[in-house]
Design an enzyme around this catalytic site. Structure first.
Site, PDB file in Angstrom:
ATOM      1  N   TYR A 222       0.833  -1.209   0.000  1.00 35.99           N
ATOM      2  CA  TYR A 222       0.000   0.000   0.000  1.00 35.99           C
ATOM      3  C   TYR A 222       0.877   1.273   0.000  1.00 35.99           C
ATOM      4  CZ  TYR A 222      -2.806   3.889   1.446  1.00 35.99           C
ATOM      5  OH  TYR A 222      -3.368   5.145   1.496  1.00 35.99           O
ATOM      6  N   CYS A 274     -11.500  14.564   4.398  1.00 38.60           N
ATOM      7  CA  CYS A 274     -12.237  15.730   4.908  1.00 38.60           C
ATOM      8  C   CYS A 274     -12.280  16.873   3.902  1.00 38.60           C
ATOM      9  CB  CYS A 274     -11.628  16.221   6.213  1.00 38.60           C
ATOM     10  SG  CYS A 274     -11.889  15.085   7.571  1.00 38.60           S
ATOM     11  N   ASP A 291      -1.264  17.617  -0.957  1.00 34.70           N
ATOM     12  CA  ASP A 291      -1.025  16.815   0.254  1.00 34.70           C
ATOM     13  C   ASP A 291       0.059  17.331   1.204  1.00 34.70           C
ATOM     14  OD1 ASP A 291      -1.802  14.627   1.860  1.00 34.70           O
ATOM     15  OD2 ASP A 291      -0.283  13.325   1.012  1.00 34.70           O
ATOM     16  N   ARG A 419     -13.603  17.473  10.256  1.00 40.28           N
ATOM     17  CA  ARG A 419     -14.995  17.034  10.169  1.00 40.28           C
ATOM     18  C   ARG A 419     -15.658  17.326  11.516  1.00 40.28           C
ATOM     19  NH1 ARG A 419     -17.605  13.239   6.610  1.00 40.28           N
ATOM     20  NH2 ARG A 419     -15.673  13.216   5.415  1.00 40.28           N
TER      21      ARG A 419
HETATM   22  C1  SPV Z   1      -3.444  10.356   3.727  1.00 45.90           C
HETATM   23  O1  SPV Z   1      -3.997   9.368   4.224  1.00 45.90           O
HETATM   24  O2  SPV Z   1      -3.348  11.439   4.329  1.00 45.90           O
HETATM   25  C2  SPV Z   1      -2.873  10.268   2.369  1.00 45.90           C
HETATM   26  C3  SPV Z   1      -2.663   8.954   1.774  1.00 45.90           C
HETATM   27  O3  SPV Z   1      -2.530  11.270   1.795  1.00 45.90           O
HETATM   28  S1  SPV Z   1      -1.328   8.119   2.464  1.00 45.90           S
HETATM   29  O4  SPV Z   1      -0.276   8.081   1.474  1.00 45.90           O
HETATM   30  O5  SPV Z   1      -1.780   6.807   2.812  1.00 45.90           O
HETATM   31  O6  SPV Z   1      -0.875   8.849   3.645  1.00 45.90           O
HETATM   32 MN    MN Z   2      -2.286  12.935   3.209  1.00 45.71          MN
END
Ligand code: SPV
Ligand code: MN
Length: 625
Positions: A222, A274, A291, A419
């Site tokens: 993942y 969110c 992000d 949220r």
């Molecule tokens: C998050 O969950 O905040 C994401 C995906 O941006 S992850 O790469 O799983 O962190």
């Molecule tokens: Mn993230």
């Protein structure tokens, strides 16, 4: 025994690849690679120098190995993670902490010696029979004060391909760097595979070594666990930024257009699911990132860059009406990796909300049909809640011209969102930097959704939406944020938004589209183009201004009664939140800066005074003096 890393590498690398390394000519790179090639013991090694030829080879390998399969639309592929490997594994993500070093008990850790021993025994010969891919990237734009060079080792061509879409190539940065050790290192192996997915999930580990700036990730696929430059690098960067005086934030970065084509940049921190990506992709605005941002003070102003250049976004819920740009991009020929969606009989991706649910298809559970249940008897949805798409921002029509600007962009506003069904108004400006960092960022809570296990609607404390990624104590992190503001003369305004406010019957008080209005109001406030109403918790919009914006942006009549419902100050809920937050900091965060308690107590007093005067629920009009 080999006398040095070079000699060893020569025995393991084909000439073509050895020459690529020679052009970098950095003994620290060589040592790191030699150690981990020796540890993981791959059958073959491929070094990617960022050329189209090398990149295409990796993409082909993703298909040949079956880690990705082609979908009907040209450029689209699908990747599946194992059934129990669909999200970040918080429990097995740990910091390696030397004995005798204080480490925040809120963060997950393991003794460094013990952890290194464990991860090295798990990774011993883990790549037997696999190809090791070695890739060079750059976090942040290249040739920039923001940039951090990185090496990713992985035996998954899917992970390598994802990073090629998500990050800027860094081979040249490494060539220019010479003899330095300041780069981040990531070592990933998916481990033994069964039906194409990691088999030894019980040995899934993500161990973060802050001493050496290395993150190990084993027996998982993942993205959030394996794409080193994403959430794993965030931990290293938070630590480095803390030493050097800059910030690593779980924030989007976007340009908002104001009057006369003025553009004001905003960063925004929201927990997962969110509305963070959807805000950064609002129609009519410009996206820099969705992000992670680095923030620095330069020339007395705050500047930010997107650490990444792509998106690993949640695909569920993307509909033409609410997300027109992504909808179009995801339905046209483009280079996109879908993960953990349902593949229909027509070989198209199906995600939650895309339309009518197909009768059957193929998903992360194998052959899927309507009503299929898991071992516990729970129905398996066609597409996983955390199903994602990976693409490069460069393919988006709304990508901002400053995506790769090495200077970054000046930040006009910072937004914190969560949220929250019953406490905060839809949009509010803080009184100043300190008030914003404390009452909005450090007090951030978010309610759990049906997407996670356990009770729905439970409030989770998540300062700056960054709790999962902190590598320094919470108190120190809050203090760094407060101090950051002292370095700049021209500070961004700090706002909060709440897209999830409900009335007493549990109905949402806002449409999804209303976000466009809040962001335009914030843009105007950054330039003092509109007035605001002072209430005990901050500044809120005036009805007349919102009425104009709703008409202008959404062609909607904004009724006074809706304004009153949305912007009524809910005093009991606000007081209860302050008590919860003070209690968390008092009992769990021993190094909380004192100012936090003062600012929250002052806010409490203002709320109590207002309650004595006007009662528990106060219409915004009451505050017009
Ligand atoms: C998050 O969950 O905040 C994401 C995906 O941006 S992850 O790469 O799983 O962190
Ligand atoms: Mn993230």
């Amino acid at each position: 025994m080999y006398r040095n890393s070079q000699e060893f590498l020569k025995t393991r690398l084909k000439d073509e690849h050895f020459n690529k390394l020679n052009k970098i000519c950095n003994p620290y790179v060589e040592k790191f690679l030699a150690e981990h090639i020796s540890l993981c013991n791959p059958a073959d090694i491929f070094i990617c120098d960022g050329s189209n030829e090398d990149i295409n080879y990796i993409k082909e390998q993703a298909i040949i190995t079956g880690e990705e399969k082609k979908l009907k639309i040209s450029g689209h592929t699908v990747h599946f993670d194992g059934y129990d490997d669909q999200a970040r594994d918080k429990e097995n993500t740990k910091f390696l902490v030397p004995k005798d070093i204080y480490f925040d008990p809120n963060l997950n850790k393991i003794d460094r010696e013990e952890g290194l021993r464990e991860i090295k025994s798990i990774m011993k010969d883990i790549m037997q029979g696999h190809t090791m891919y070695i890739l060079f990237f750059c976090l942040g734009p290249t040739n920039s004060i923001f940039s951090i060079p990185c090496i990713q080792i992985t035996d998954s061509p899917y992970v390598a391909h994802s990073e090629i879409l998500l990050y800027r190539q860094g081979y040249k940065e490494f060539q220019n760097m010479k003899n330095q050790e300041s780069f981040f290192k990531f070592v990933h192996s998916e481990g033994e595979l069964e039906n194409g997915v990691s088999k030894n999930i019980d040995k899934r580990r993500i161990y973060i070594d802050l001493e050496e700036d290395i993150v190990y990730s084993a027996n998982t696929q993942y993205g959030g666990n394996t794409i080193g430059l994403k959430k794993l690098a965030m931990r290293l960067a938070i630590k480095r930024g803390s030493k050097e005086g800059w910030l690593t934030e779980h924030m989007f970065l976007m340009g908002v257009l104001g009057p006369n084509n003025r553009k004001t940049y905003f960063t925004g921190a929201f927990p997962s699911l969110c509305g963070k990506t959807s805000t950064s992709m609002l129609p009519g605005e410009k996206i820099v990132g969705d992000d992670i941002s680095y923030l620095r003070v330069k020339n007395d102003k705050v500047y930010a860059v997107n650490v990444e250049k792509g998106m690993f976004g949640i695909v569920g819920g993307i509909k033409e009406k609410d997300a027109p740009i992504l909808w179009k991009v995801l339905n046209t020929p483009n280079e996109i990796i879908f993960s953990n969606i349902l593949v229909t009989e027509d070989n198209l991706p199906f995600w939650e909300g895309k339309g009518e649910v197909p009768e059957k298809g193929f998903n992360y559970s194998g052959e899927w049909y309507k009503g299929k249940k898991d071992k516990q008897g729970k129905e398996i949805p066609p597409s996983h809640k955390n199903a994602r798409f990976t693409l490069s921002l460069e393919i988006l029509p709304n990508v901002d011209e400053n995506l790769h600007n090495p200077d970054g962009v000046e930040v006009g506003g910072i937004i914190y969102g969560g949220r929250d069904s019953d406490t905060s108004v839809p949009v509010e400006e803080s009184f100043d930097w300190t008030h914003g960092i404390i009452t909005k960022g450090a007090s951030l809570e978010s309610e759990t959704t049906a997407a996670t296990l356990g009770k729905v609607g439970v409030r989770k404390f998540n300062p700056m939406s960054n709790l999962d990624f902190l590598s320094i104590s919470i108190g120190k992190y809050i203090e760094n944020n407060l101090k950051f503001g002292e370095k700049a003369k021209k500070l961004p305004k700090i706002f909060s938004v709440n897209y999830f406010l409900k009335d007493e019957n549990g109905n949402f008080l806002n449409d999804k589209a209303d976000k466009s209005v809040w962001i335009k109001w914030m843009e105007l406030r950054c330039h003092n183009d509109v007035d605001a109403l002072k209430i005990p918790t901050g500044y809120i919009p005036l009805y007349e201004d919102l009425k104009k914006l709703f008409k202008h942006i959404l062609d909607k009549e904004y009724k006074e009664e809706d304004y009153v419902k949305q912007f009524t100050l809910r005093i009991p809920e606000n007081l209860a939140r302050i008590d919860r937050i003070i209690n968390i900091y008092k009992t769990k965060v021993p190094d909380t800066p004192e100012i936090l308690f003062k600012v929250l107590t002052d806010q409490k007093r203002r709320l109590e005074d207002a309650r004595a005067k006007y009662g528990d629920y106060v219409s915004p009009f009451k505050f017009i003096s």
